[in-house]
Design a protein around this motif. Structure first.
Motif, short mmCIF file in Angstrom:
data_model
loop_
_atom_site.label_atom_id
_atom_site.label_comp_id
_atom_site.label_asym_id
_atom_site.label_seq_id
_atom_site.Cartn_x
_atom_site.Cartn_y
_atom_site.Cartn_z
N SER A 50 0.74 -1.37 -0.07
CA SER A 50 0.03 0.17 0.09
C SER A 50 0.82 1.33 -0.06
CB SER A 50 -0.78 0.07 1.39
OG SER A 50 -0.07 0.04 2.48
N GLU A 51 0.21 2.44 -0.46
CA GLU A 51 1.07 3.80 -0.49
C GLU A 51 1.49 3.84 0.80
OE1 GLU A 51 0.23 8.41 -1.71
OE2 GLU A 51 -1.15 6.89 -1.90
N LYS A 52 2.80 4.42 0.84
CA LYS A 52 3.36 4.76 2.01
C LYS A 52 2.99 6.32 2.52
CE LYS A 52 7.62 3.64 2.41
NZ LYS A 52 9.01 3.84 1.78
N GLU A 53 2.49 6.30 3.58
CA GLU A 53 1.70 7.45 4.05
C GLU A 53 2.48 8.04 5.35
OE1 GLU A 53 -2.33 7.02 4.70
OE2 GLU A 53 -2.96 7.14 2.45
N ALA A 94 10.24 6.41 -2.52
CA ALA A 94 8.81 6.29 -2.74
C ALA A 94 8.03 5.44 -2.80
CB ALA A 94 8.34 7.28 -4.06
N HIS A 95 8.77 4.08 -2.45
CA HIS A 95 8.18 2.62 -2.60
C HIS A 95 6.92 2.39 -1.59
CE1 HIS A 95 12.61 1.80 -3.87
NE2 HIS A 95 11.85 2.12 -4.89
N PRO A 96 6.09 1.42 -1.82
CA PRO A 96 5.06 1.25 -1.01
C PRO A 96 5.78 0.59 0.10
CG PRO A 96 4.54 0.55 -3.19
CD PRO A 96 5.96 0.69 -3.34
#
Length: 233
Positions: A50-53, A94-96
Motif C-alpha cells: 500500500s502507499e506509504k503515508e 517513494a516505494h510502497p
C-alpha cells in the motif's frame, strides 16, 4: 485507530537514533507534524504494497511486521516493541510499504506523515543531513546482521534468534530471562526461514536440555550463557 494526546512527543522522539542529533528547535519542528494514534490489538496498521503515508514510532505495545510470499505463506520480518520505528527507510524512498504491520497487543504510536516530513527537510536542510548520517549507520548494522544470519545453519539461526529476542525483549527475573512475546511456533519458524516442524524439533531439544521453556505467550531462558556457547561452538 484513534487519536491520542501528543504530550511530550519531542522528548519521546529524541530517544530514537534518527533524531538524536537534532537541536531542541529542530525537534520541536518535527513534533509539530507528528500525530499520536492508539491502536487496538490485531489491528493492521498498514498493508504490504500500500502507499506509504507515514513512518511510525512505538510508544507502547508490540507490532509484528511480515511479508507474504506468492503461495500466501507469512514470512516474519520483525517483532517491534516500545522505542522502535518502522519502516526504517520510510522517509527516503517513494516505494510502497515493504511489509504488513499489525498490532499484536494494544499499541500507542506516534506517526509522522512522509509528505510533511519531506517539506520539513526541504525547509530545514540541517535536519536532513543529521538524519541521513544516522540512517547510513543503521543500514550498515542491518547488513551485518543479515550476513551473519544467512551464513548459519538452521540450528544456529534458532540460537541467534533466541539471543536477539533476549536482548531486545527479555526481562531479567531472578536467574532467568523472560521474553513476553505472544508468538506461535509458526511465527517463530517464519522469522528464521524454516518449517514449523524443524523449529519445534530444535526448540523441544533445547527444552529437553533444560535451557528454556516455550509457550504461546512467552519464552523463558534458563541458561543464557549456555545458549551463547552452543551458538559460538
Amino acid at each position: 485507530m484513534t487519536r491520542v494526546n501528543k504530550e511530550n512527543a519531542a522528548e519521546f522522539l529524541q530517544q530514537f537514533p534518527i533524531f538524536q542529533d537534532l537541536s531542541p528547535e529542530e525537534l520541536k519542528q518535527v513534533e509539530e507534524i507528528a500525530i499520536s494514534r492508539s491502536i487496538s490489538k490485531k489491528t493492521v496498521i498498514f498493508s504490504e504494497g500500500s502507499e506509504k503515508e507515514a513512518v511510525f514510532f512505538i510508544r507502547t505495545g508490540i507490532v509484528k511486521a511480515y511479508k507474504t510470499d506468492e503461495n500466501g505463506h507469512e514470512q516474519i520480518v520483525s517483532f517491534l516493541k516500545t522505542g522502535d520505528m518502522f519502516p526504517h527507510t520510510g522517509f527516503f524512498n517513494a516505494h510502497p510499504y515493504p511489509a504488513t504491520a499489525v498490532a499484536i497487543t494494544p499499541t500507542s504510536l506516534l506517526a509522522i506523515p512522509v509528505r510533511h516530513f519531506e517539506r520539513l527537510m526541504l525547509s530545514t536542510p540541517s535536519i536532513a543531513i543529521k538524519i541521513m548520517r544516522v540512517l547510513g549507520d543503521k543500514i550498515r548494522e542491518l547488513q551485518d546482521k543479515l550476513q551473519v544470519l544467512s551464513g548459519q545453519d538452521v540450528r544456529n539461526r534458532v540460537l541467534s534468534f533466541l539471543l536477539m529476542l533476549a536482548e531486545q525483549h527479555g526481562q531479567q527475573q531472578a536467574d532467568k530471562i523472560v521474553i513476553n512475546l505472544p508468538m506461535t511456533h509458526q511465527e517463530f519458524a517464519n522469522s528464521i526461514g524454516t518449517t514449523r516442524e524443524t523449529a519445534n524439533r530444535l526448540l523441544n531439544q533445547l527444552a529437553k536440555d533444560e535451557l528454556l521453556e516455550v509457550d504461546r505467550s512467552r519464552i523463558i531462558i534458563h541458561n543464557l550463557q549456555a545458549l551463547k556457547e552452543q551458538r559460538d561452538a
